[in-house]
Design a protein around this motif. Structure first.
Motif, PDB file in Angstrom:
ATOM      1  N   ILE A 188      31.233  12.819 -22.340  1.00  0.00           N
ATOM      2  CA  ILE A 188      32.002  13.870 -23.015  1.00  0.00           C
ATOM      3  C   ILE A 188      31.190  14.433 -24.171  1.00  0.00           C
ATOM      4  CG2 ILE A 188      34.099  14.339 -24.350  1.00  0.00           C
ATOM      5  CD1 ILE A 188      35.492  12.180 -22.640  1.00  0.00           C
ATOM      6  N   ASP A 189      30.528  13.556 -24.929  1.00  0.00           N
ATOM      7  CA  ASP A 189      29.638  14.013 -26.006  1.00  0.00           C
ATOM      8  C   ASP A 189      28.529  14.904 -25.454  1.00  0.00           C
ATOM      9  OD1 ASP A 189      30.914  12.530 -28.058  1.00  0.00           O
ATOM     10  OD2 ASP A 189      29.864  10.728 -27.415  1.00  0.00           O
ATOM     11  N   VAL A 190      27.932  14.440 -24.358  1.00  0.00           N
ATOM     12  CA  VAL A 190      26.821  15.188 -23.760  1.00  0.00           C
ATOM     13  C   VAL A 190      27.276  16.581 -23.352  1.00  0.00           C
ATOM     14  CG1 VAL A 190      25.225  15.268 -21.801  1.00  0.00           C
ATOM     15  CG2 VAL A 190      25.659  13.091 -22.964  1.00  0.00           C
ATOM     16  N   MET A 191      28.432  16.659 -22.706  1.00  0.00           N
ATOM     17  CA  MET A 191      28.924  17.964 -22.232  1.00  0.00           C
ATOM     18  C   MET A 191      29.311  18.872 -23.389  1.00  0.00           C
ATOM     19  SD  MET A 191      31.187  17.046 -18.884  1.00  0.00           S
ATOM     20  CE  MET A 191      30.470  16.136 -17.502  1.00  0.00           C
ATOM     21  N   ARG A 192      29.912  18.318 -24.438  1.00  0.00           N
ATOM     22  CA  ARG A 192      30.301  19.155 -25.572  1.00  0.00           C
ATOM     23  C   ARG A 192      29.069  19.741 -26.257  1.00  0.00           C
ATOM     24  NH1 ARG A 192      33.322  16.552 -29.836  1.00  0.00           N
ATOM     25  NH2 ARG A 192      33.891  18.671 -30.448  1.00  0.00           N
ATOM     26  N   GLU A 193      28.002  18.957 -26.309  1.00  0.00           N
ATOM     27  CA  GLU A 193      26.765  19.461 -26.917  1.00  0.00           C
ATOM     28  C   GLU A 193      26.062  20.465 -26.005  1.00  0.00           C
ATOM     29  OE1 GLU A 193      24.566  15.914 -27.656  1.00  0.00           O
ATOM     30  OE2 GLU A 193      25.972  15.161 -29.169  1.00  0.00           O
ATOM     31  N   ARG A 194      26.118  20.201 -24.707  1.00  0.00           N
ATOM     32  CA  ARG A 194      25.386  21.038 -23.749  1.00  0.00           C
ATOM     33  C   ARG A 194      26.108  22.355 -23.456  1.00  0.00           C
ATOM     34  NH1 ARG A 194      21.239  19.041 -20.646  1.00  0.00           N
ATOM     35  NH2 ARG A 194      20.646  20.140 -18.728  1.00  0.00           N
ATOM     36  N   TYR A 195      27.456  22.314 -23.488  1.00  0.00           N
ATOM     37  CA  TYR A 195      28.253  23.507 -23.178  1.00  0.00           C
ATOM     38  C   TYR A 195      29.226  23.757 -24.332  1.00  0.00           C
ATOM     39  CZ  TYR A 195      26.590  21.567 -18.750  1.00  0.00           C
ATOM     40  OH  TYR A 195      25.820  20.999 -17.762  1.00  0.00           O
ATOM     41  N   PRO A 196      28.710  24.149 -25.493  1.00  0.00           N
ATOM     42  CA  PRO A 196      29.546  24.229 -26.699  1.00  0.00           C
ATOM     43  C   PRO A 196      30.655  25.268 -26.632  1.00  0.00           C
ATOM     44  CG  PRO A 196      27.390  25.226 -27.081  1.00  0.00           C
ATOM     45  CD  PRO A 196      27.307  24.547 -25.750  1.00  0.00           C
ATOM     46  N   ASN A 197      30.547  26.214 -25.724  1.00  0.00           N
ATOM     47  CA  ASN A 197      31.559  27.267 -25.628  1.00  0.00           C
ATOM     48  C   ASN A 197      32.638  26.955 -24.599  1.00  0.00           C
ATOM     49  OD1 ASN A 197      30.201  28.895 -27.565  1.00  0.00           O
ATOM     50  ND2 ASN A 197      28.806  29.625 -25.968  1.00  0.00           N
ATOM     51  N   ARG A 198      32.620  25.728 -24.055  1.00  0.00           N
ATOM     52  CA  ARG A 198      33.584  25.363 -23.014  1.00  0.00           C
ATOM     53  C   ARG A 198      34.444  24.188 -23.463  1.00  0.00           C
ATOM     54  NH1 ARG A 198      34.122  29.713 -19.959  1.00  0.00           N
ATOM     55  NH2 ARG A 198      32.071  30.727 -19.902  1.00  0.00           N
ATOM     56  N   VAL A 199      35.704  24.228 -23.085  1.00  0.00           N
ATOM     57  CA  VAL A 199      36.586  23.083 -23.328  1.00  0.00           C
ATOM     58  C   VAL A 199      36.214  21.983 -22.338  1.00  0.00           C
ATOM     59  CG1 VAL A 199      38.977  22.257 -23.250  1.00  0.00           C
ATOM     60  CG2 VAL A 199      38.455  24.525 -24.206  1.00  0.00           C
ATOM     61  N   ILE A 200      36.077  20.764 -22.838  1.00  0.00           N
ATOM     62  CA  ILE A 200      35.720  19.614 -22.010  1.00  0.00           C
ATOM     63  C   ILE A 200      36.930  18.686 -21.903  1.00  0.00           C
ATOM     64  CG2 ILE A 200      34.119  17.693 -21.689  1.00  0.00           C
ATOM     65  CD1 ILE A 200      32.820  20.503 -21.631  1.00  0.00           C
ATOM     66  N   GLY A 201      37.173  18.187 -20.688  1.00  0.00           N
ATOM     67  CA  GLY A 201      38.303  17.293 -20.476  1.00  0.00           C
ATOM     68  C   GLY A 201      37.882  15.988 -19.832  1.00  0.00           C
ATOM     69  N   TRP A 202      38.884  15.153 -19.524  1.00  0.00           N
ATOM     70  CA  TRP A 202      38.674  13.827 -18.931  1.00  0.00           C
ATOM     71  C   TRP A 202      39.647  13.664 -17.782  1.00  0.00           C
ATOM     72  CZ3 TRP A 202      36.549   9.723 -17.295  1.00  0.00           C
ATOM     73  CH2 TRP A 202      37.144   8.458 -17.254  1.00  0.00           C
ATOM     74  N   SER A 203      39.103  13.657 -16.572  1.00  0.00           N
ATOM     75  CA  SER A 203      39.904  13.429 -15.367  1.00  0.00           C
ATOM     76  C   SER A 203      39.771  11.958 -15.010  1.00  0.00           C
ATOM     77  CB  SER A 203      39.409  14.312 -14.221  1.00  0.00           C
ATOM     78  OG  SER A 203      40.171  14.093 -13.062  1.00  0.00           O
ATOM     79  N   THR A 204      40.877  11.232 -15.103  1.00  0.00           N
ATOM     80  CA  THR A 204      40.811   9.782 -15.119  1.00  0.00           C
ATOM     81  C   THR A 204      41.337   9.134 -13.840  1.00  0.00           C
ATOM     82  OG1 THR A 204      41.644   7.844 -16.281  1.00  0.00           O
ATOM     83  CG2 THR A 204      43.030   9.753 -16.308  1.00  0.00           C
ATOM     84  N   HIS A 205      40.701   8.050 -13.444  1.00  0.00           N
ATOM     85  CA  HIS A 205      41.155   7.283 -12.280  1.00  0.00           C
ATOM     86  C   HIS A 205      41.221   5.792 -12.584  1.00  0.00           C
ATOM     87  CE1 HIS A 205      39.214  10.952 -10.416  1.00  0.00           C
ATOM     88  NE2 HIS A 205      40.448  11.011  -9.949  1.00  0.00           N
ATOM     89  N   GLU A 206      41.228   5.429 -13.884  1.00  0.00           N
ATOM     90  CA  GLU A 206      41.313   4.005 -14.189  1.00  0.00           C
ATOM     91  C   GLU A 206      42.720   3.491 -13.900  1.00  0.00           C
ATOM     92  OE1 GLU A 206      42.318   5.994 -18.145  1.00  0.00           O
ATOM     93  OE2 GLU A 206      40.845   6.281 -16.560  1.00  0.00           O
ATOM     94  N   SER A 207      42.889   2.193 -13.959  1.00  0.00           N
ATOM     95  CA  SER A 207      44.197   1.583 -13.738  1.00  0.00           C
ATOM     96  C   SER A 207      45.216   2.220 -14.664  1.00  0.00           C
ATOM     97  CB  SER A 207      44.119   0.076 -14.002  1.00  0.00           C
ATOM     98  OG  SER A 207      45.418  -0.486 -14.044  1.00  0.00           O
ATOM     99  N   PRO A 208      46.402   2.559 -14.168  1.00  0.00           N
ATOM    100  CA  PRO A 208      47.389   3.266 -14.998  1.00  0.00           C
ATOM    101  C   PRO A 208      47.905   2.469 -16.188  1.00  0.00           C
ATOM    102  CG  PRO A 208      48.317   2.671 -12.856  1.00  0.00           C
ATOM    103  CD  PRO A 208      46.855   2.418 -12.771  1.00  0.00           C
ATOM    104  N   ASP A 209      47.671   1.161 -16.207  1.00  0.00           N
ATOM    105  CA  ASP A 209      48.064   0.372 -17.371  1.00  0.00           C
ATOM    106  C   ASP A 209      47.012   0.398 -18.473  1.00  0.00           C
ATOM    107  OD1 ASP A 209      50.594  -0.478 -16.444  1.00  0.00           O
ATOM    108  OD2 ASP A 209      49.654  -2.040 -15.223  1.00  0.00           O
ATOM    109  N   GLU A 210      45.838   0.949 -18.185  1.00  0.00           N
ATOM    110  CA  GLU A 210      44.762   1.031 -19.175  1.00  0.00           C
ATOM    111  C   GLU A 210      44.934   2.311 -20.003  1.00  0.00           C
ATOM    112  OE1 GLU A 210      42.417  -1.099 -19.878  1.00  0.00           O
ATOM    113  OE2 GLU A 210      42.882  -2.541 -18.293  1.00  0.00           O
ATOM    114  N   VAL A 211      45.091   2.162 -21.315  1.00  0.00           N
ATOM    115  CA  VAL A 211      45.273   3.335 -22.172  1.00  0.00           C
ATOM    116  C   VAL A 211      44.134   3.525 -23.177  1.00  0.00           C
ATOM    117  CG1 VAL A 211      47.778   3.374 -21.958  1.00  0.00           C
ATOM    118  CG2 VAL A 211      46.721   1.984 -23.747  1.00  0.00           C
ATOM    119  N   LEU A 212      43.264   2.524 -23.311  1.00  0.00           N
ATOM    120  CA  LEU A 212      42.140   2.672 -24.240  1.00  0.00           C
ATOM    121  C   LEU A 212      41.233   3.853 -23.867  1.00  0.00           C
ATOM    122  CD1 LEU A 212      40.599   1.647 -26.701  1.00  0.00           C
ATOM    123  CD2 LEU A 212      39.429   0.004 -25.205  1.00  0.00           C
ATOM    124  N   PRO A 213      40.909   4.075 -22.578  1.00  0.00           N
ATOM    125  CA  PRO A 213      40.015   5.191 -22.255  1.00  0.00           C
ATOM    126  C   PRO A 213      40.515   6.550 -22.732  1.00  0.00           C
ATOM    127  CG  PRO A 213      40.133   3.691 -20.399  1.00  0.00           C
ATOM    128  CD  PRO A 213      41.160   3.227 -21.389  1.00  0.00           C
TER     129      PRO A 213
END
Length: 314
Positions: A188-213
């Motif tokens: 996410i850091d890499v993308m925000r630095e590389r594409y500063p004019n774009r909103v960056i998100g997180w599409s997640t597939h971890e276990s649904p009980d995991e909230v730290l990510p």
């Protein structure tokens, strides 16, 4: 696009095939997930996946196939009128609509139905005929980057920018479920630095009980968050990466708590913080009598706390 879509702070709920081919069950998912989004007052987005199965699946694989996905696609098939009913239910819940097309005909259907957003799946991120079709849809796009190198992502960014598309980018790991050590949230850091004019998100597939990510993703600067969602029954069980409405509630709550903890980029100093600091400041006190107009020397004063309002400070 004449106007830019605001991609910030979207919570995307991907129903995928979790409707189980049942309109009634799909409406239940929309109602229960929509209630959670409304409770948290977030910008909820309910996402479908469209495949025109008559042409999408090769004739040799329509009756039987070793491909693990095709049986699920055909067994959970819904007709277009059913999707329209669910589409209207999403709008009634106050949520936005999004759809992932896996073929060109599905793009036409998405445009005809008036979806707010199109999602480019990671598996389609190098499917150039399909990308050309989506780029010409005049609909805001979000593309996932599972399995893509930075060079691949650069190609997509260049492709969509040259076609004047309005788009955002999702860091994604296409492992189902994704182990914590393979989330690679530093991307996410890499993308925000590389594409500063774009909103960056997180599409997640971890276990649904995991909230730290999701909390870490917020801290990294992600501003779109996506989970697969579904509802369990006596006969319907969810896969290892889909969340129930209760798990979605915890997930959104964690993300919002992380947002509150991170705060804004422009810090506003709290008056209570100033008062707290003032109680520890030192004031300047005279060691001896000093005549009016006399130049004060260092040896004539000392510094001590507490500082008093209006006093000269250290």
């Amino acid at each position: 696009m004449n106007t830019q879509f605001d991609f910030n702070d979207l919570f995307v709920f991907d129903m995928a095939n979790n409707h189980q081919g049942s309109l009634e069950h799909g409406l239940r998912i929309i109602e229960e997930v929509g209630a959670v989004a409304k409770h948290h007052q977030v910008r909820g987005v309910l996402k479908f996946q469209f495949r025109q199965l008559d042409t999408f699946i090769h004739p040799d694989h329509k009756t039987s196939s070793s491909n693990k996905h095709l049986g699920r696609f055909t067994s959970t098939r819904l007709d277009h009128p059913d999707y329209k009913i669910m589409f209207d239910a999403i709008k009634a819940q106050g949520m936005l609509t999004m759809c992932t097309p896996f073929d060109e005909e599905s793009v036409d259907l998405i445009v005809a139905m008036g979806f707010d957003l199109i999602k480019v799946a990671s598996c389609s991120a190098q499917d150039w005929p399909l990308l050309e079709k989506m780029a010409g849809s005049n609909t805001p796009l979000i593309f996932s980057t599972g399995g893509l190198t930075l060079a691949n992502i650069d190609d997509l960014v260049s492709f969509f920018e040259h076609r004047g598309c309005d788009f955002a980018i999702m860091h994604c790991v296409s492992l189902y479920p994704t182990p914590g050590e393979k989330c690679h949230l530093n991307q996410i850091d890499v993308m925000r630095e590389r594409y500063p004019n774009r909103v960056i998100g997180w599409s997640t597939h971890e276990s649904p009980d995991e909230v730290l990510p999701v909390a870490i993703a917020v801290a990294k600067g992600a501003r779109i968050f996506e989970r697969h969602v579904g509802v369990t029954t006596d006969t319907i069980k969810l896969n290892a990466y889909s969340s129930t409405p209760g798990q979605v509630d915890t997930w959104i709550g964690t993300a919002k708590a992380a947002m509150a903890i991170c705060g804004s980029r422009t810090r506003v100093i709290d008056p209570e913080e100033v008062n707290s600091i003032d109680t520890l400041r030192r004031g300047i006190f005279a060691k001896m009598s000093i005549k009016k107009g006399e130049v004060i020397a260092r040896e004539q004063v000392y510094f001590a706390m507490p500082f008093q309002t209006g006093q000269v400070e250290s």
